[in-house]
Write a protein that holds these residues in place. Sequence first.
Motif, PDB file in Angstrom:
ATOM      1  N   ASP A   1      37.822  -7.688 -20.452  1.00 50.97           N
ATOM      2  CA  ASP A   1      38.875  -6.793 -20.926  1.00 50.97           C
ATOM      3  C   ASP A   1      40.230  -7.469 -20.756  1.00 50.97           C
ATOM      4  O   ASP A   1      40.526  -8.026 -19.690  1.00 50.97           O
ATOM      5  N   GLU A   2      41.052  -7.399 -21.804  1.00 47.11           N
ATOM      6  CA  GLU A   2      42.313  -8.141 -21.780  1.00 47.11           C
ATOM      7  C   GLU A   2      43.215  -7.735 -20.624  1.00 47.11           C
ATOM      8  O   GLU A   2      43.742  -8.589 -19.899  1.00 47.11           O
ATOM      9  N   ARG A   3      43.421  -6.454 -20.448  1.00 46.68           N
ATOM     10  CA  ARG A   3      44.337  -6.007 -19.399  1.00 46.68           C
ATOM     11  C   ARG A   3      43.792  -6.334 -18.006  1.00 46.68           C
ATOM     12  O   ARG A   3      44.540  -6.776 -17.125  1.00 46.68           O
ATOM     13  N   GLU A   4      42.503  -6.169 -17.806  1.00 47.48           N
ATOM     14  CA  GLU A   4      41.899  -6.515 -16.531  1.00 47.48           C
ATOM     15  C   GLU A   4      41.965  -8.018 -16.290  1.00 47.48           C
ATOM     16  O   GLU A   4      42.155  -8.469 -15.147  1.00 47.48           O
ATOM     17  N   PHE A   5      41.797  -8.786 -17.351  1.00 48.49           N
ATOM     18  CA  PHE A   5      41.912 -10.245 -17.265  1.00 48.49           C
ATOM     19  C   PHE A   5      43.296 -10.643 -16.763  1.00 48.49           C
ATOM     20  O   PHE A   5      43.436 -11.466 -15.840  1.00 48.49           O
ATOM     21  N   LEU A   6      44.325 -10.053 -17.339  1.00 47.90           N
ATOM     22  CA  LEU A   6      45.695 -10.392 -16.949  1.00 47.90           C
ATOM     23  C   LEU A   6      46.001  -9.903 -15.533  1.00 47.90           C
ATOM     24  O   LEU A   6      46.691 -10.593 -14.770  1.00 47.90           O
ATOM     25  N   TYR A   7      45.505  -8.713 -15.179  1.00 53.30           N
ATOM     26  CA  TYR A   7      45.712  -8.221 -13.814  1.00 53.30           C
ATOM     27  C   TYR A   7      45.033  -9.129 -12.793  1.00 53.30           C
ATOM     28  O   TYR A   7      45.569  -9.368 -11.703  1.00 53.30           O
TER      29      TYR A   7
ATOM     30  N   ALA B   1      47.198 -12.127 -12.346  1.00 53.13           N
ATOM     31  CA  ALA B   1      48.394 -11.763 -11.581  1.00 53.13           C
ATOM     32  C   ALA B   1      48.065 -11.584 -10.099  1.00 53.13           C
ATOM     33  O   ALA B   1      48.792 -12.066  -9.219  1.00 53.13           O
ATOM     34  N   ARG B   2      46.952 -10.893  -9.806  1.00 51.52           N
ATOM     35  CA  ARG B   2      46.590 -10.643  -8.406  1.00 51.52           C
ATOM     36  C   ARG B   2      46.263 -11.951  -7.681  1.00 51.52           C
ATOM     37  O   ARG B   2      46.702 -12.178  -6.545  1.00 51.52           O
ATOM     38  N   ASP B   3      45.470 -12.824  -8.329  1.00 54.07           N
ATOM     39  CA  ASP B   3      45.129 -14.106  -7.708  1.00 54.07           C
ATOM     40  C   ASP B   3      46.373 -14.965  -7.489  1.00 54.07           C
ATOM     41  O   ASP B   3      46.508 -15.634  -6.454  1.00 54.07           O
ATOM     42  N   THR B   4      47.258 -14.956  -8.475  1.00 58.93           N
ATOM     43  CA  THR B   4      48.486 -15.748  -8.363  1.00 58.93           C
ATOM     44  C   THR B   4      49.353 -15.234  -7.219  1.00 58.93           C
ATOM     45  O   THR B   4      49.905 -16.026  -6.439  1.00 58.93           O
TER      46      THR B   4
ATOM     47  N   ALA C   1      55.169  -8.266  -7.426  1.00 59.89           N
ATOM     48  CA  ALA C   1      53.935  -7.808  -6.768  1.00 59.89           C
ATOM     49  C   ALA C   1      54.019  -6.322  -6.415  1.00 59.89           C
ATOM     50  O   ALA C   1      53.024  -5.579  -6.531  1.00 59.89           O
ATOM     51  N   HIS C   2      55.210  -5.888  -6.003  1.00 53.82           N
ATOM     52  CA  HIS C   2      55.391  -4.467  -5.700  1.00 53.82           C
ATOM     53  C   HIS C   2      55.281  -3.627  -6.971  1.00 53.82           C
ATOM     54  O   HIS C   2      54.632  -2.567  -6.982  1.00 53.82           O
ATOM     55  N   GLU C   3      55.899  -4.082  -8.054  1.00 50.41           N
ATOM     56  CA  GLU C   3      55.856  -3.335  -9.316  1.00 50.41           C
ATOM     57  C   GLU C   3      54.435  -3.245  -9.861  1.00 50.41           C
ATOM     58  O   GLU C   3      54.073  -2.265 -10.520  1.00 50.41           O
ATOM     59  N   LEU C   4      53.613  -4.253  -9.579  1.00 54.97           N
ATOM     60  CA  LEU C   4      52.228  -4.255 -10.059  1.00 54.97           C
ATOM     61  C   LEU C   4      51.294  -3.514  -9.113  1.00 54.97           C
ATOM     62  O   LEU C   4      50.105  -3.360  -9.410  1.00 54.97           O
TER      63      LEU C   4
ATOM     64  N   LEU D   1      52.215 -25.117  -7.448  1.00 55.71           N
ATOM     65  CA  LEU D   1      53.659 -25.245  -7.308  1.00 55.71           C
ATOM     66  C   LEU D   1      54.277 -23.860  -7.278  1.00 55.71           C
ATOM     67  O   LEU D   1      54.051 -23.057  -8.189  1.00 55.71           O
ATOM     68  N   CYS D   2      55.050 -23.594  -6.250  1.00 51.03           N
ATOM     69  CA  CYS D   2      55.610 -22.259  -6.063  1.00 51.03           C
ATOM     70  C   CYS D   2      56.333 -21.758  -7.306  1.00 51.03           C
ATOM     71  O   CYS D   2      56.083 -20.641  -7.768  1.00 51.03           O
ATOM     72  N   LEU D   3      57.236 -22.565  -7.854  1.00 48.27           N
ATOM     73  CA  LEU D   3      58.031 -22.114  -8.990  1.00 48.27           C
ATOM     74  C   LEU D   3      57.143 -21.785 -10.177  1.00 48.27           C
ATOM     75  O   LEU D   3      57.285 -20.728 -10.805  1.00 48.27           O
ATOM     76  N   ASN D   4      56.233 -22.661 -10.508  1.00 47.55           N
ATOM     77  CA  ASN D   4      55.402 -22.442 -11.695  1.00 47.55           C
ATOM     78  C   ASN D   4      54.462 -21.252 -11.512  1.00 47.55           C
ATOM     79  O   ASN D   4      54.226 -20.481 -12.448  1.00 47.55           O
ATOM     80  N   GLN D   5      53.931 -21.079 -10.285  1.00 47.01           N
ATOM     81  CA  GLN D   5      53.093 -19.906 -10.025  1.00 47.01           C
ATOM     82  C   GLN D   5      53.911 -18.625 -10.101  1.00 47.01           C
ATOM     83  O   GLN D   5      53.449 -17.600 -10.625  1.00 47.01           O
ATOM     84  N   ALA D   6      55.136 -18.673  -9.575  1.00 50.99           N
ATOM     85  CA  ALA D   6      55.990 -17.476  -9.624  1.00 50.99           C
ATOM     86  C   ALA D   6      56.341 -17.114 -11.056  1.00 50.99           C
ATOM     87  O   ALA D   6      56.411 -15.923 -11.404  1.00 50.99           O
ATOM     88  N   MET D   7      56.567 -18.120 -11.909  1.00 48.27           N
ATOM     89  CA  MET D   7      56.864 -17.819 -13.307  1.00 48.27           C
ATOM     90  C   MET D   7      55.680 -17.128 -13.978  1.00 48.27           C
ATOM     91  O   MET D   7      55.856 -16.211 -14.785  1.00 48.27           O
ATOM     92  N   ILE D   8      54.458 -17.558 -13.645  1.00 51.84           N
ATOM     93  CA  ILE D   8      53.269 -16.899 -14.194  1.00 51.84           C
ATOM     94  C   ILE D   8      53.238 -15.438 -13.765  1.00 51.84           C
ATOM     95  O   ILE D   8      53.046 -14.529 -14.585  1.00 51.84           O
ATOM     96  N   LEU D   9      53.438 -15.198 -12.472  1.00 55.24           N
ATOM     97  CA  LEU D   9      53.371 -13.833 -11.951  1.00 55.24           C
ATOM     98  C   LEU D   9      54.440 -12.945 -12.568  1.00 55.24           C
ATOM     99  O   LEU D   9      54.162 -11.805 -12.981  1.00 55.24           O
TER     100      LEU D   9
END
Length: 694
Positions: A271-277, A280-283, A335-338, A647-655
């Motif tokens: 599922d697309e939304r579950e995939f993205l969540y 986000a959670r792993d990141t 992370a709080h908003e999610l 890399l912190c910056l690149n992971q944060a941009m993904i999240l």
Amino acid sequence: MLTVNPITQLLLTVSLGMMAFSVQGSDLASSDDPIAKELSLADFDGKAEEPASLSGWSVLAERQPGAVVLRLDPSRTNVRPGGSLHVRYALPPSGDSVDLPETSGEFSASLDLKGLNAADFDHLSFWVKGDPAEGFNPEFEVQFRRPEATGSGMPEVGSFMVSGITDQWRQVVVPLNYMIGIKDWQELSAFVISFPPHEMRVRKGAYWVDDIALIKTGKPGPSTGDLVIAEKKKTWEDALGGEAAARPKLRERLAGWPVTLLVDGKTLPSDEREFLYRIARDTWRGLDALTDRLHGLPLDRVQFGNGSVNLSDSKIGDYASVTDIGFYFIAVTAAHELGFITRHEALERLAATLTSLEALESYRGFYFNYYNTTTLERTSNFVSFVNSSWLTAGLMVVRQTFPEFATRCTRLIENGNYRFFYDADHKLMSHGYYVNMALRSTFHYGVLYAESRIGSLIAIGKGDVPEEHWFRMARTLPAEFEWQSLPPLDRTEKSANGFRWIGGFYQWQGYRYVPSWGGSMFEALMPTLVLDEAQYAPDSLGYNGKIHTDIHRIYVLESLGYPVWGMSPSSTPGADRYSEYGVKVLGATGYPEGVVTPHAAALALLTEPSEAVANLRKLVELYPIYGDFGFYDAVSPATGEVAYNYLCLNQAMILVALANHLADHAVQKRFAADPIIQRVLPLIGFEKFVDREP
């Protein structure tokens, strides 16, 4: 082909906003320093068998022939019998041009150095005297130039503004370290005396110049490459037996560690939304884990080797950039908003980070580029404009989301005045300031469509720099800069709402757009993580983001034939380095191609969500690029090799991109609500990048 005006290294981010030093010499060197070695470039004295001449000298006076005139003057000399060079200049009247300062032309005298090797010298020395009969400006510029190694057509230029010139002979001693545009002091092509129109208050005058030489004193002085050693960290590490022995102790300071190197992409939700969540959670788990527990600072990077996450095969980069810290603030908010952490958990994390931040050494209210996360020692001499602005952006998001920290965040924001980075002559922001050299960078953020635009908006919104600055950044560069990837079209002056600027666009396969510098997704879309440009600037920045994403995707999939897309500065698979990647036609010069990074694909969620989701899915299906803490940093589609780095910056941009996509623009709304941005939203909403479609 037109000879590129090296002053135009602007770029562009380039240019000349450097400190002017007295001709009496700086604190680093003087005429009294012992000279171990000297190479005369020009003395104008001549010998019986070889009379003095102007051989090798030439003048360049674009758009005004005859504006620079050279002659030998046998009657003038600094300290001994012989001649000197008389240089007369006449600049056009200063106008109210809104174009780049470099487009007013170059006015200079140049000595051909024929590939001179100056690597064994550390200072430039010459004598100078203003001509009282002709008049003179108390400062002019000296440069060394060499061909640009990568063959882009732009030479390297090391520049230095000499000040304090009088009508008496004085010796100038310039440390070569301060001419920071030169990376390699071999194969120098020219020595130049330049009269930049935007810097010369006296528009017509003359000087005598003599005894131009390179010297070696053995005292080169500080440089931009000087290391700052974290002595407390080194002592701590040595006491434990060295880096390898200290690594388990570093690991103990972290909030967590990955369990496994790889996760099978086929096991991620369909599922697309579950995939993205899930991404986000792993990141977020990774960003949260790879943070110093005691100080609340995120580690810049962790690298894994030999196909495992074993500590013995890993590298723990226990340092953080100012941008890392700013994006950690935004990541906690995301992370709080999610719903990944409670408000109480968010407040605990933010409190720890703010407390450490308040304890860090700063300069004029701004922070240095890097700090050790174990001991909080600074490890950089550079204070960066763009990195400082991302920290400010993070503080703005926090104070709008968590009022409990508003006072602390506001105090940190107001501690620094961005006018510190502003070059009033160019009306541009400098890259930064070298504290060890008391030297402002010679380079500027001169291109509008770059990640630095968010810093410009913050500086204007704070009231630190004038609104005019926004319209002095280049939408396009002049067509005469023939090294550009594409020629600019419709480059004409525009005006609206009391502002004037130069417009124009590039065109590729029917698409019209304003270029970035390197053509990366990072430059194009990083600011959209906090500012919804599609909403607030739909016909300029918002339009451009969509077009850049379209071209990027089409170019990589069709022209390069890759199955996935998204090129941006990232790790290089198979090599322990961070490099710049992009699509050449999207940039004025264009970065090289070849590596795809997931953070670039995630950024596209803000412009082409359906295509971005499909691209993220394909990345996990085709390559071993997904781990316990989400996507690794990069993959080479040509070889399938992956850079197993977080890399912190690149992971944060993904999240943050995922949070905006999944939680109704949550971070963007917080940022836009801040008074600093509220003040500048009207500034970006009325411009239209492209007036007509092909």
